[in-house]
Structure formats: C-alpha cells, structure tokens
Design a protein around this motif. Structure first.
Motif, PDB file in Angstrom:
ATOM      1  N   ILE A 133       1.320  37.174   7.071  1.00 22.71           N
ATOM      2  CA  ILE A 133       2.224  36.054   6.818  1.00 22.71           C
ATOM      3  C   ILE A 133       2.090  35.036   7.936  1.00 22.71           C
ATOM      4  N   ARG A 134       1.863  33.801   7.568  1.00 21.37           N
ATOM      5  CA  ARG A 134       1.698  32.750   8.573  1.00 21.37           C
ATOM      6  C   ARG A 134       3.034  32.438   9.243  1.00 21.37           C
ATOM      7  N   VAL A 135       2.950  32.134  10.531  1.00 21.22           N
ATOM      8  CA  VAL A 135       4.175  31.867  11.289  1.00 21.22           C
ATOM      9  C   VAL A 135       3.901  30.793  12.325  1.00 21.22           C
ATOM     10  N   PHE A 136       4.865  29.893  12.484  1.00 20.58           N
ATOM     11  CA  PHE A 136       4.836  28.919  13.568  1.00 20.58           C
ATOM     12  C   PHE A 136       5.703  29.469  14.685  1.00 20.58           C
ATOM     13  N   GLY A 137       5.061  29.828  15.777  1.00 21.89           N
ATOM     14  CA  GLY A 137       5.759  30.410  16.921  1.00 21.89           C
ATOM     15  C   GLY A 137       4.825  31.338  17.653  1.00 21.89           C
ATOM     16  N   PRO A 138       4.978  31.468  18.958  1.00 20.37           N
ATOM     17  CA  PRO A 138       4.044  32.258  19.760  1.00 20.37           C
ATOM     18  C   PRO A 138       4.218  33.761  19.599  1.00 20.37           C
ATOM     19  N   ALA A 307      -3.623  35.719  25.730  1.00 24.60           N
ATOM     20  CA  ALA A 307      -2.316  35.489  25.111  1.00 24.60           C
ATOM     21  C   ALA A 307      -2.242  34.019  24.714  1.00 24.60           C
ATOM     22  N   PRO A 308      -3.141  33.562  23.821  1.00 19.61           N
ATOM     23  CA  PRO A 308      -3.174  32.136  23.472  1.00 19.61           C
ATOM     24  C   PRO A 308      -1.820  31.660  22.964  1.00 19.61           C
ATOM     25  N   PHE A 309      -1.425  30.493  23.429  1.00 19.66           N
ATOM     26  CA  PHE A 309      -0.114  29.971  23.052  1.00 19.66           C
ATOM     27  C   PHE A 309      -0.243  29.118  21.802  1.00 19.66           C
ATOM     28  N   ARG A 310       0.464  29.528  20.741  1.00 14.99           N
ATOM     29  CA  ARG A 310       0.488  28.779  19.485  1.00 14.99           C
ATOM     30  C   ARG A 310       1.942  28.500  19.127  1.00 14.99           C
ATOM     31  N   GLY A 311       2.283  27.240  19.136  1.00 12.93           N
ATOM     32  CA  GLY A 311       3.659  26.870  18.827  1.00 12.93           C
ATOM     33  C   GLY A 311       4.017  25.603  19.569  1.00 12.93           C
ATOM     34  N   VAL A 312       5.304  25.469  19.906  1.00 14.47           N
ATOM     35  CA  VAL A 312       5.767  24.328  20.681  1.00 14.47           C
ATOM     36  C   VAL A 312       6.113  24.806  22.086  1.00 14.47           C
ATOM     37  N   LEU A 313       5.596  24.116  23.064  1.00 14.31           N
ATOM     38  CA  LEU A 313       5.858  24.430  24.466  1.00 14.31           C
ATOM     39  C   LEU A 313       6.809  23.371  25.004  1.00 14.31           C
ATOM     40  N   TYR A 314       7.953  23.821  25.467  1.00 13.23           N
ATOM     41  CA  TYR A 314       9.011  22.929  25.940  1.00 13.23           C
ATOM     42  C   TYR A 314       9.121  23.112  27.450  1.00 13.23           C
TER      43      TYR A 314
END
Length: 472
Positions: A133-138, A307-314
């Motif tokens: 399942i695809r997910v947006f978030g690290p 640990a590639p970061f996929r998502g939004v980095l704030y």
C-alpha cells in the motif's frame, strides 16, 4: 456532516462514520520485505485516498486534497466534524496498523497520507508498504529525525549541519553538572516524542535542573528517558518545509509560528497559537542557504544511513547573527503551519504527494500564490493547562462569509447535532490577503463572528512580520 454511524461489513471491528465527498493519494516503500511497486498513481484512472489524523492540520490537508482533479474518494481516520465536510470519516485507530491495512485493502486505497508524527515513529509507513500500500510519510528509521532529538543532533554533527552545541545524557547528575558548567539560559529537551511538552528554555540553572528532574522522574514517560541539553540560540524562529522522495528534495514553503500562549510571546509554550506564511525573514538568499547547509545534507546523510527520507521535512530554524541553525526536525506537516500553507498552494497537493511516493519529485515544481495567509488559533480557557470539554460553538458559517476566510477545525466534536469543543486547540481561523496585515485583519474579523464564550485567542498574531514592514 451526516451524523451516521454504521458497522462495516468488510473489516471486522470497523465502524465507518459517514459524511460527504472526495480525496487523493501517494506512497513510501518499506526497507523490510520490499514489494514490487504498484504503477504510478498519475497513470491510474481513479484515486482513493486515506488521510490519517484528526486535527486542524488534517482538516487543512483534507480541504486541499478534496480540490484535486485526481481524487475520486477521500477517507479520513478518525477525522473530526470539519474534516467530515470534505471526507468520509472512518473510526479507525491509527495505532492499529492491521486494521488500517485491512481497510485499505477492502477499499482499494491508492494512497495513505499520514498526518501526525506518532504513527510514523511507530512504523505505520513500513507496515503499509510491506502490504503493498502506497503511503506518504517516512519509514520508522527515517522518522527518528523527530522521534529522537539525540539522533538528529548526532546527524547534524556528522553532516556538519549548523545547530546548537549539545550533549546527550541518560541520568540527571551528569546533565546537571553540564548545566552548571555552561550556565543559563540553556535548553533542556526530552529525547522522545512528548506532544510538544518536552522542551524547556531555562532562564536559570535551577529551572534547567527542575526540567532535568522532571524528565528522569517520569513526568514525560519514556520520552524523558534520555535528555539533550543544548546551547541557547538567540535570534528569530522560522519554519521551513521541504518535500523529499529520498533522492530529490525541493523547498515547500515557509511560515512563522507563535508558540507562547500570551500576547507579546509571553507565558508557557503551546502547540502553536497562530502562524502566518510566508515568513518574511526567510529571503530567497536565506532559503538557498537553508537548502544547501541544512536540508540537502540531511537527506544525503539519511540515504547514506540506508534510511532514505520520503515525505515532508519540517525544519524548525533559528535565524541567528551567523545564519540559519537547525533547532529540530519534524517529519510531518506542521500544525498550525499547514493551515497557512495550504491556502497559498496553487498546485495540486495530491499530485505532489503522489510524486513523492512514486519517486517522481524531480518532475514537480510547486506553485504558490503571492498572497499571504494567517491563522488564529482559538483555544479552550485554561489551555495549555487543564481545560473543560463540551462547550458549544457557533458562528462558523458567519465567519466563513469574510472574504478569504476559512475555519479549520482542530479539537471539535458533535454532541446531539451541535458542534462542541473537544480539545485544547479547537479552531484555526484562517484568512488570505495581499499582505500579512490584510490577512490578519480578515482573520480577526472572522474570529469575532465565532460565538464561543469559553474560548480565547491571541490578538497579536503576525505582529513581528507587520512590525518589520512598518519599520521598512
């Protein structure tokens, strides 16, 4: 919102709280047991999205996702009454990963968008990806950037990212000795997630010692099992956002938050009493420095750590006399910053999140309105301390009649068909304008129309930016 609760015939133990309309999606893949990726979302005829979360941030995300032409159906779990005006609410517990996966499978969800940090740190992205399942978030590993302040400080040291000098401690004695050597002001941070309550900016050594004792005596639970003590940084804070698909990273807007509960930035820290965007202090030249000195080195180092970061980095920044320095990272959209970013975003949010999940971020270039946006948080009396729940709220329709205004719901619930307060930060009264001053005027005009005697709000959100303009 239709107030209907019915059991699902598809997922055992699931209740769906029906409401109205649509939504979008994208993904992230697990390092453990990787599966062949499904086809890119952009090539799918219909997109169903599940949004995880229940606050003002999630209402703003749902509001923007529902505008996407790619979206056919939007679910939110567990959501709130405001989110229920643009999404179908589902009574799922985000901590129950198996139930979330079962729902996504039964509904053929194309993308899961995770709003809060707790599910990400708990590894929900890994479990969803392992189920195809695809997910947006690290991933859990990448979410350590928020889950452990010590992890992030060590990464900064490794990658030579500008930040405050620091030490990590697992017991009170050495931590107090370090404070005694350094003096005050000084900053004490619980290492783990503490719902915004784990940071103390100590003005005195005694205050720092008390914060250290509180952590190690269990006041913050497991979050305080380790403590980071760091140098106090002087300057002006700003919030900087970036999207990353693990390889490509692009800037995604700026904002400035108001953490203190009282006007003039006084009183205890909160989750945020208001925000505005863009942050005037983050000039194009400064933004370029942030990307080159902080964001890109972080993404590169995370990739090297597998640990590639996929998502939004704030990135929470302090703009010092020497330049931008990293205060901390969050691995999700900010709250209340999202409530001022989404009204300014002219691009399709769903398409952007899908590109992150699919590793296609290099194809995207977000477009932003030249307008400013400002949000005023309406909170329950007593917040950030103890506060009552259940007080009725009215006037939201009247507030929405103000030009450029939108009210995002955060801590609300329905009782006998009436909207009531159900949290500390309850409403985000947001407005756009051609300047921060105009956005402020409209937001306060809208807030004045809301009938909630048990609520309060700061009357000076945006003061710093407006003062900067007045001063030339």
């Amino acid at each position: 919102m239709r107030n209907l609760v019915q059991p699902s015939n598809e997922v055992p133990g699931l209740q769906r709280i029906s409401s109205c309309c649509a939504a979008p999606g994208t993904t992230d893949e697990s390092a453990a047991n990787p599966l062949p990726p499904p086809p890119p979302l952009a090539k799918r005829a219909a997109m169903k999205v599940l949004l995880i979360g229940s606050g003002g941030r999630e209402h703003a995300l749902a509001w923007k996702l529902a505008q996407s032409p790619l979206l056919t159906r939007l679910f939110a779990a567990p959501g709130n009454p405001g989110i229920g005006t643009v999404a179908e609410l589902v009574a799922l517990d985000p901590a129950d990963h198996a139930a979330v996966i079962a729902f996504c499978t039964s509904e053929s969800i194309d993308l899961v968008v995770v709003g809060p940090e707790v599910p990400l740190v708990a590894g929900i992205a890994d479990d969803l990806a392992a189920a195809g399942i695809r997910v947006f978030g690290p991933s859990r590993a990448a979410a350590q950037l928020e889950g452990s302040k010590g992890y992030t400080k060590d990464l900064c040291a490794e990658a030579r990212i500008p930040t405050a000098a620091y030490r990590r401690f697992t017991s009170a004695g050495p931590a107090k000795a370090y404070v005694g050597d350094r003096g005050a002001p000084i900053v004490v941070k619980a290492d783990g997630l503490a719902a915004g309550k784990g940071v103390t900016v100590a003005e005195t050594v005694d205050e720092a010692h008390a914060a250290i004792d509180a952590c190690f005596e269990g006041a913050l639970g497991t979050a305080g099992a380790e403590v980071v003590v760091e140098e106090f940084l002087a300057g002006e804070e700003a919030s900087f956002f970036a999207l990353s698909d693990g390889v490509t990273v692009i800037p995604f807007g700026t904002a400035q938050d108001h953490k203190r509960v009282g006007e003039g930035d006084t009183g205890p820290n909160t989750g945020g009493m208001g925000a505005y965007s863009p942050a005037p202090i983050v000039t194009p030249a400064l933004a370029a420095r942030v990307m080159d000195e902080i964001i890109r080195p972080t993404v590169s180092t995370m990739a090297k750590r597998d640990a590639p970061f996929r998502g939004v980095l704030y990135a929470g920044l302090m703009i010092t006399a020497e330049g931008p320095k990293l205060i901390e990272y969050n691995v999700r959209f900010g709250d209340p910053e999202t409530q001022v970013l989404m009204p300014r975003l002219d691009s399709d949010l769903l398409a952007l999140l899908a590109a992150v999940a699919d590793g296609r971020l290099a194809e995207m270039s977000p477009r932003w309105s030249d307008d400013a946006a400002l949000t005023v948080v309406m909170a329950a009396e007593g917040y950030p301390g103890s506060h009552a729940k259940g007080s009725p709220i009215g006037g939201l329709d009247a507030a929405a009649t103000i030009h450029g205004a939108t009210v995002f719901q955060a801590g609300t619930a329905l009782r006998d068909g009436r909207l009531v307060a159900h949290g500390g930060r309850v409403l985000n009264v947001t407005a756009r304008g051609d300047s921060i001053a105009q956005a402020q005027e409209r937001a306060y005009e809208a807030a004045a129309k809301i009938v909630w005697p048990e609520g309060f709000y700061r009357r000076d959100i945006g003061w710093r930016a407006i003062g900067r303009v007045v001063a030339g």
